[in-house]
Design an enzyme around this catalytic site. Sequence first.
Site, PDB file in Angstrom:
ATOM      1  N   HIS A   1       3.703  -8.303   3.913  1.00 44.54           N
ATOM      2  CA  HIS A   1       3.815  -7.566   2.638  1.00 44.54           C
ATOM      3  C   HIS A   1       5.343  -7.379   2.147  1.00 44.54           C
ATOM      4  O   HIS A   1       5.798  -7.442   1.277  1.00 44.54           O
ATOM      5  CB  HIS A   1       2.870  -6.262   2.779  1.00 44.54           C
ATOM      6  CG  HIS A   1       1.488  -6.795   2.724  1.00 44.54           C
ATOM      7  ND1 HIS A   1       0.671  -5.580   2.552  1.00 44.54           N
ATOM      8  CD2 HIS A   1       0.737  -8.006   2.709  1.00 44.54           C
ATOM      9  CE1 HIS A   1      -0.757  -6.063   2.422  1.00 44.54           C
ATOM     10  NE2 HIS A   1      -0.548  -7.276   2.824  1.00 44.54           N
TER      11      HIS A   1
ATOM     12  N   SER B   1      -1.048 -12.128   0.167  1.00 44.73           N
ATOM     13  CA  SER B   1      -0.508 -10.820  -0.167  1.00 44.73           C
ATOM     14  C   SER B   1       0.921 -10.858  -0.139  1.00 44.73           C
ATOM     15  O   SER B   1       1.422 -10.211  -1.065  1.00 44.73           O
ATOM     16  CB  SER B   1      -0.910 -10.091   1.002  1.00 44.73           C
ATOM     17  OG  SER B   1      -2.493 -10.004   1.035  1.00 44.73           O
TER      18      SER B   1
END
Length: 301
Positions: free
Chosen positions: A244, A198
């Site tokens: 993230h 991610s």
Amino acid sequence: MNDNPDAPVCYRHPRKETHVTCARCGRPICPDCMKQASVGWQCPDCVSQGNKSVRSARTALGGRGGHSGVVTKTLIGINVAVFVIGLIMSGANLAGYLFGGQSFLHQMGALWAPGLAFGNQYYRLVTSMFLHYGILHLAFNMYILWIIGRYLERELGPGRYLALYLASGLGGGVITYLFADIGAGADLNNYVATAGASGCIFGLFGAMVFINQKLGRDNSGVYVLLGLNLVLTFVVSNISWTGHLGGLITGGLLGYVLAHSPRDKRMPIQIGAFVAIAVIFAAATLFRTTQLHEMFLGSMV
């Protein structure tokens, strides 16, 4: 079959009579060896030599050779292969692994702060990028990578695109190492392991914003996808928001440099940016390791 010994024969097929010669080298060529050229016919050797001398066109950002998407396909292949290996190693826990479980690979390769700080397992910053918790986690990341990865690889070229991908993943890992377990104290059980691509994906999103702006392309779809992913980051439990955001910030910074470097100074500026990011990551990692050492030593006093 050549029935006339005085007739010219193909240089590659001596038994075939021919009266056609290569437009470049002048050697006789039979119909099987004739290759259509802009002027006349050419032999296979001249066509091959000509292809080697023709350089593919660069994109506006200096990318070349990324149209096949080979780096994106390779990255997806590695992620899927690692998941399959973990699936095989899961044994009786097959169902659990498919829906979020772990394998021995996660124990050895996921990003776990004590492993870095006290085991010198800094390789976890890289290996954690290729591990996923369940088939849905893998499928979602690989789908996004397939969609935007090939686009960025085409615009940036394979080398810069791969560097961007890995740097974004490292950015997510370093920020996670710095902040994710703040307040966990001296109990190793309070430190949670994280993994996934991610951070890399968010880095590609960040870079794509500046690249599309530079190329004058619409970013509305990128903003929608990025916004939805950010909402999920903070709404869904057990998601590493630090990974993230770390990837997004890293990818955004590097994407700006990749998009706005002057053409005549493009290479040194971009190399300098990646080196600077690497130095910052190394310093931040060393700082966090020292901090954890002091924390645990203090708890023992």
